[in-house]
Design an enzyme around this catalytic site. Sequence first.
Site, short mmCIF file in Angstrom:
data_model
loop_
_atom_site.label_atom_id
_atom_site.label_comp_id
_atom_site.label_asym_id
_atom_site.label_seq_id
_atom_site.Cartn_x
_atom_site.Cartn_y
_atom_site.Cartn_z
N LYS A 120 0.83 -1.20 0.00
CA LYS A 120 0.00 0.00 0.00
C LYS A 120 0.87 1.26 0.00
CE LYS A 120 -1.96 1.53 3.72
NZ LYS A 120 -2.81 1.67 4.93
N ASP A 138 -6.60 1.21 0.85
CA ASP A 138 -6.64 1.27 2.31
C ASP A 138 -8.06 0.91 2.75
OD1 ASP A 138 -8.17 3.46 1.65
OD2 ASP A 138 -7.16 4.84 3.02
#
Length: 212
Positions: A120, A138
């Site tokens: 991420k 997320d």
Amino acid sequence: MNAQKRHDIFVRLREHNPTPTTELNWTTPFELLAAVLLSAQATDVGVNKATARLFPVANTPQAIIDLGIDGLKEHIKTIGLYNTKAENLMKTCRILVEAYAGEIPKTRQGLEALPGVGRKTANVILNTAFGEPTIAVDTHIFRVSNRTRIATGKNVNEVEQKLLRHVPREFRQDAHHWLILHGRYTCVARKPRCGSCVIEDLCEYPDKTELS
């Protein structure tokens, strides 16, 4: 959710916010990397308050090293998990100085090899600092993607791959920021503000709320 509806959703999001970007404050790729490392389980507002103290004093890998671990912790102690984050940031700075002459690697492999940097975070850096059409998933983006049915999946990797497959190319560069901001301010977790949502009629969420 079909291709036309996805296209229309991103047209609306673009019209609503033509130039989306991160709410973290940064001026260099390293500052962005440091801010993202500090942002886990913390708000962007809280991170920005800490980096407003840190960056004027130390905003390069070598400057962080020179500050020392105790000095670094002192500047970021208002952020949750600051001890672990300080250790990871310090280790990352040492690697950047020793292996990359203080520069940030521009490859996923190089970024993910840094302490505290997962997929991420690497996606955020590649997208926001280096302009690659990556999509970092997320909790906000995971929720919005599944709730609207733009891209459904049981985990973040599955949602990411579906987003990369289904988001039209012209929107891919900014999709991450549109979706995260939409999740942060409109399609919130407990009670989505469907009544004030610019894509309400295109969204396939079955439990829409009537009031904003």
